[in-house]
Write a protein that holds these residues in place. Structure first.
Motif, mmCIF file in Angstrom:
data_model
loop_
_atom_site.group_PDB
_atom_site.id
_atom_site.type_symbol
_atom_site.label_atom_id
_atom_site.label_comp_id
_atom_site.label_asym_id
_atom_site.label_seq_id
_atom_site.Cartn_x
_atom_site.Cartn_y
_atom_site.Cartn_z
ATOM 1 N N SER A 37 0.827 -1.218 0.000
ATOM 2 C CA SER A 37 0.000 0.000 0.000
ATOM 3 C C SER A 37 0.852 1.255 0.000
ATOM 4 N N PRO A 61 3.000 3.360 -7.637
ATOM 5 C CA PRO A 61 1.593 3.787 -7.667
ATOM 6 C C PRO A 61 0.879 3.465 -6.353
ATOM 7 N N VAL A 62 0.465 4.500 -5.630
ATOM 8 C CA VAL A 62 -0.252 4.350 -4.365
ATOM 9 C C VAL A 62 -1.375 5.388 -4.314
ATOM 10 N N THR A 63 -2.257 5.252 -3.338
ATOM 11 C CA THR A 63 -3.353 6.217 -3.185
ATOM 12 C C THR A 63 -3.210 6.931 -1.850
ATOM 13 N N LEU A 64 -2.021 7.460 -1.589
ATOM 14 C CA LEU A 64 -1.733 8.110 -0.310
ATOM 15 C C LEU A 64 -1.375 9.564 -0.541
ATOM 16 N N ASP A 74 6.973 10.341 -8.381
ATOM 17 C CA ASP A 74 6.152 9.166 -8.700
ATOM 18 C C ASP A 74 6.738 8.396 -9.874
#
Ligand code: CTP
Ligand code: CA
Length: 217
Positions: A37, A61-64, A74
């Motif tokens: 994550s 690629p993360v959603t943080l 990134d």
């Protein structure tokens, strides 16, 4: 955050952190990934910045959200992460938390179509970013790796420390719900031996590790 000199123990230090998974494309719409994550790496980047370090966070690629005071770059693939690490040097320390994909495929230019037989996807080994950094000409003074293990955690982590040339390995037992979860059970493997840390929230693992890094630098 405290602003006195005592709390900003890492002022003037540049620390590189890798975090998250990588995505290895097999065609324009599909990729091979893993369950990382990015939480532990992002927490470490944030904890280092709170101690005053200049932190470059190279993230898959993360959603943080980016932690306060951290410069984030990134990337998608392991090979892009390797290039970004090179470009971010020199650094006083590096903490390689990313779950780097071990292999990549040859991505086709067009979407793979269903045919009579499913495709056989040949995999090629990715560069070992940690080993290249630890054995390279611009080695940071302190190189910290992680080891994601589901069995023989200490044995495998100890072997990784010497094989890759890292100073410390944070051995991470990922047999439970660690990947994507809130807590972590880690063991700090150094040249002096192994320290067993109790199961802790990832933020607390990050805080303790950042303090240890400040002690070492
Ligand atoms: N690592 C890296 N580049 C890779 C693979 C791993 O920089 N291509 C780093 C990770 O960020 C971590 C450490 O190496 O700090 C160990 O990663 P891990 O996946 O546990 O070890 P591997 O050497 O890839 O061995 P295996 O996956 O077979 O256990
Ligand atoms: Ca691996």
């Amino acid at each position: 955050a405290q602003l006195d000199g005592g709390a900003r123990r890492l002022a003037g230090k540049h620390i590189l952190v890798t975090a998250g998974p990588t995505h290895e494309p097999i065609d324009p719409v599909r990729y091979i990934a893993n369950r990382s994550s990015g939480r532990q790496g992002f927490a470490i980047a944030g904890a280092l910045a709170r101690l005053g370090a200049r932190v470059t966070l190279i993230s898959g690629p993360v959603t943080l959200a980016t932690p306060a005071g951290v410069t984030r770059i990134d990337v998608e693939t392991a090979r892009q992460m390797a290039d970004a690490v090179d470009a971010a040097l020199p650094a006083d320390a590096a903490v390689m938390v990313a779950a780097v994909g071990d292999w990549h495929a040859e991505a086709t230019a067009q979407k793979r179509k269903k045919g009579e037989t499913p495709p056989v996807i040949e995999l090629f080994e990715n560069p070992d970013i940690l080993a290249l950094l630890a054995r390279g000409p611009h080695r940071p003074g302190l190189v910290v790796g992680f080891a994601a293990e589901t069995e023989q955690v200490i044995e495998h982590a100890t072997a990784k420390r010497t094989r890759k040339g890292a100073d410390w390995i944070v051995a991470n037992d990922v047999s439970g719900d660690v990947m994507g979860g809130e807590a972590n059970t880690v063991h700090l493997v150094t040249a002096d031996g192994v320290e067993h840390w109790e199961r802790l929230p990832k933020a607390e693992v990050a805080r303790r590790l950042a303090e240890r890094i400040a002690d070492a630098l």
